[in-house]
Write an enzyme that holds these catalytic residues in place. Structure first.
Site, PDB file in Angstrom:
ATOM      1  N   SER A 123      42.994   9.304  33.155  1.00  0.00           N
ATOM      2  CA  SER A 123      43.932   8.764  32.368  1.00  0.00           C
ATOM      3  C   SER A 123      44.388   8.334  33.584  1.00  0.00           C
ATOM      4  O   SER A 123      44.558   8.381  34.642  1.00  0.00           O
ATOM      5  CB  SER A 123      44.795  10.041  32.007  1.00  0.00           C
ATOM      6  OG  SER A 123      46.271   9.300  32.250  1.00  0.00           O
ATOM      7  N   TYR A 166      49.071  17.796  34.016  1.00  0.00           N
ATOM      8  CA  TYR A 166      47.985  16.717  33.496  1.00  0.00           C
ATOM      9  C   TYR A 166      47.942  16.157  34.822  1.00  0.00           C
ATOM     10  O   TYR A 166      46.051  15.101  34.145  1.00  0.00           O
ATOM     11  CB  TYR A 166      48.690  16.559  32.663  1.00  0.00           C
ATOM     12  CG  TYR A 166      47.622  15.266  32.345  1.00  0.00           C
ATOM     13  CD1 TYR A 166      47.069  15.451  30.794  1.00  0.00           C
ATOM     14  CD2 TYR A 166      48.058  13.875  31.458  1.00  0.00           C
ATOM     15  CE1 TYR A 166      46.137  14.335  30.348  1.00  0.00           C
ATOM     16  CE2 TYR A 166      47.888  12.572  31.355  1.00  0.00           C
ATOM     17  CZ  TYR A 166      46.727  13.506  30.285  1.00  0.00           C
ATOM     18  OH  TYR A 166      45.985  12.747  29.892  1.00  0.00           O
TER      19      TYR A 166
HETATM   20  P1  NDP Z   1      44.020  13.525  20.113  1.00  0.00           P
HETATM   21  O1  NDP Z   1      44.797  15.051  20.147  1.00  0.00           O
HETATM   22  O2  NDP Z   1      43.933  12.238  19.163  1.00  0.00           O
HETATM   23  O3  NDP Z   1      42.040  14.179  19.731  1.00  0.00           O
HETATM   24  C1  NDP Z   1      41.334  14.710  21.015  1.00  0.00           C
HETATM   25  C2  NDP Z   1      40.113  15.733  19.549  1.00  0.00           C
HETATM   26  O4  NDP Z   1      39.845  16.671  21.182  1.00  0.00           O
HETATM   27  C3  NDP Z   1      40.067  16.313  19.062  1.00  0.00           C
HETATM   28  O5  NDP Z   1      38.843  15.947  18.044  1.00  0.00           O
HETATM   29  C4  NDP Z   1      40.773  17.277  18.141  1.00  0.00           C
HETATM   30  O6  NDP Z   1      40.275  18.228  17.879  1.00  0.00           O
HETATM   31  C5  NDP Z   1      39.970  17.605  20.134  1.00  0.00           C
HETATM   32  N1  NDP Z   1      40.688  18.723  20.359  1.00  0.00           N
HETATM   33  C6  NDP Z   1      41.405  19.113  20.777  1.00  0.00           C
HETATM   34  N2  NDP Z   1      41.472  20.154  22.257  1.00  0.00           N
HETATM   35  C7  NDP Z   1      39.971  21.133  22.115  1.00  0.00           C
HETATM   36  C8  NDP Z   1      38.756  21.791  22.886  1.00  0.00           C
HETATM   37  N3  NDP Z   1      39.895  23.220  23.412  1.00  0.00           N
HETATM   38  N4  NDP Z   1      38.062  22.051  21.601  1.00  0.00           N
HETATM   39  C9  NDP Z   1      37.438  21.483  21.069  1.00  0.00           C
HETATM   40  N5  NDP Z   1      37.822  20.341  20.942  1.00  0.00           N
HETATM   41  C10 NDP Z   1      39.487  19.899  21.031  1.00  0.00           C
HETATM   42  O7  NDP Z   1      43.428  13.242  22.114  1.00  0.00           O
HETATM   43  P2  NDP Z   1      43.211  11.567  22.456  1.00  0.00           P
HETATM   44  O8  NDP Z   1      42.278  10.969  22.084  1.00  0.00           O
HETATM   45  O9  NDP Z   1      44.528  10.782  22.191  1.00  0.00           O
HETATM   46  O10 NDP Z   1      42.851  12.112  23.867  1.00  0.00           O
HETATM   47  C11 NDP Z   1      41.332  11.779  24.160  1.00  0.00           C
HETATM   48  C12 NDP Z   1      41.544  11.855  25.979  1.00  0.00           C
HETATM   49  O11 NDP Z   1      41.937  10.816  26.182  1.00  0.00           O
HETATM   50  C13 NDP Z   1      41.703  13.103  27.051  1.00  0.00           C
HETATM   51  O12 NDP Z   1      41.053  13.769  27.414  1.00  0.00           O
HETATM   52  C14 NDP Z   1      42.852  12.792  27.104  1.00  0.00           C
HETATM   53  O13 NDP Z   1      44.059  13.406  28.199  1.00  0.00           O
HETATM   54  C15 NDP Z   1      42.886  11.461  27.030  1.00  0.00           C
HETATM   55  N6  NDP Z   1      44.001  10.304  27.292  1.00  0.00           N
HETATM   56  C16 NDP Z   1      44.833   9.922  25.967  1.00  0.00           C
HETATM   57  C17 NDP Z   1      45.501   8.948  25.877  1.00  0.00           C
HETATM   58  C18 NDP Z   1      46.106   8.380  25.223  1.00  0.00           C
HETATM   59  O14 NDP Z   1      47.465   8.124  24.838  1.00  0.00           O
HETATM   60  N7  NDP Z   1      46.224   8.742  24.081  1.00  0.00           N
HETATM   61  C19 NDP Z   1      46.043   8.348  27.691  1.00  0.00           C
HETATM   62  C20 NDP Z   1      44.996   8.281  28.443  1.00  0.00           C
HETATM   63  C21 NDP Z   1      44.308   9.702  28.589  1.00  0.00           C
HETATM   64  P3  NDP Z   1      40.487  19.359  17.432  1.00  0.00           P
HETATM   65  O15 NDP Z   1      42.841  19.826  17.522  1.00  0.00           O
HETATM   66  O16 NDP Z   1      40.783  19.352  16.270  1.00  0.00           O
HETATM   67  O17 NDP Z   1      40.116  20.150  18.348  1.00  0.00           O
END
Ligand code: NDP
Length: 256
Positions: free
Chosen positions: A145, A158
């Site tokens: 990030s 974070y």
């Molecule tokens: P979302 O929360 O929209 O999606 C996360 C995905 O991961 C979902 O499919 C969720 O499904 C799955 N997930 C979450 N926790 C777990 C777990 N413990 N085990 C298995 N699957 C899991 O997140 P983003 O797409 O926004 O984020 C993706 C990455 O990008 C992260 O690392 C985030 O920190 C990073 N990021 C995002 C930003 C943003 O603005 N969106 C900015 C900077 C970085 P489920 O919950 O059903 O398990």
């Protein structure tokens, strides 16, 4: 040409049912990758797998909470058996956050964010290493990030977890280059996904974000997934140990 294809390769993308992970699964599948993904919601995962099948993509998946050590071990066993003990691409995408002033964080808050964002990623790299090496051509992409590069007020746990990922990227790039495994990291700024939905509902907050962003808008998940795919391509074969922001110019913008 084959420099711009991933045909016949394999990938594990954690957290592929929503947001950036979902976009990465589709981007890689479009490039001809057989993808394995996981999430904690079996129903949503099944719906995604069905849609991907209808689109003609080769995607498998199973339930896995990557914050659990035993579930990570099981996941990698499943990936090994799906892809004959070989894996070309590991995309460490799952991440979570909890926003509070530092002195308000509990032991549980700390453990949840660190376990989900860092312990899981570290261990998955260890577990996937023999598979990546066996493929003869491995690529790890971490999703950190811009919070790992500069203060964005997103919470200190974070930020620390994501900064650790940045350094892990550099060290693994050096340690595993001999095994023909590259490691790179993509650092997004605000991207429209379920993770930040609650923040992006706040117009004042969005306006503040946009005011700091030279490209005057919030990012889209497919604008992050395109870089992830690029970093895995043979065309990127000399790129390793890099942290690249996908941020509309945010981190370049010291003053406006
Ligand atoms: P979302 O929360 O929209 O999606 C996360 C995905 O991961 C979902 O499919 C969720 O499904 C799955 N997930 C979450 N926790 C777990 C777990 N413990 N085990 C298995 N699957 C899991 O997140 P983003 O797409 O926004 O984020 C993706 C990455 O990008 C992260 O690392 C985030 O920190 C990073 N990021 C995002 C930003 C943003 O603005 N969106 C900015 C900077 C970085 P489920 O919950 O059903 O398990």
């Amino acid at each position: 040409s084959s420099r711009w294809s991933l045909n016949g390769t394999t990938a594990l993308v954690t957290g592929g049912t929503r947001g950036i992970g979902h976009a990465v699964v589709e981007e890689l599948a479009e490039f001809g990758v057989s993808v394995y993904t996981c999430s904690r919601n079996q129903e949503e995962l099944n719906a995604c797998l069905k849609q991907w099948k209808e689109k003609g993509f080769s995607v498998h998946g199973s339930f896995c909470d990557v914050s659990s050590r035993t579930q990570r071990e099981k996941l990698i066993e499943q990936v090994a058996s799906a892809f004959n003990g070989k894996l070309n691409i590991l995309v460490n995408n799952v991440g979570t956050n909890s926003r509070k002033p530092t002195i308000e964080y509990t032991v549980e808050d700390y453990s949840k964010v660190m376990t989900t964002n860092l312990d899981s990623v570290y261990h998955l790299c260890q577990l996937a290493y023999p598979l990546l090496r066996a493929s003869g051509n491995g690529s790890i992409v971490f999703i950190s990030s811009v919070a790992a590069l500069t203060n964005i007020g997103s919470g200190t746990i974070y930020a620390a977890s994501k900064a650790a990922i940045n350094q892990l990227t550099k060290n693994l790039a050096c340690e595993w280059a001999k095994d023909n495994i590259r490691a790179n990291c993509v650092a997004p700024w605000y991207t429209k996904t379920s993770l930040v939905e609650h923040l992006l509902e706040n117009k004042d907050f969005v306006n503040e974000v946009i005011s700091r962003t030279p490209i005057k808008r919030i990012g889209e998940a497919h604008e992050v997934s395109s870089l992830v795919a690029f970093l895995c391509l043979p065309a990127a074969s000399y790129i390793t140990g890099q942290i690249i922001a996908v941020d509309g110019g945010f981190t370049a913008n010291g003053f406006e």
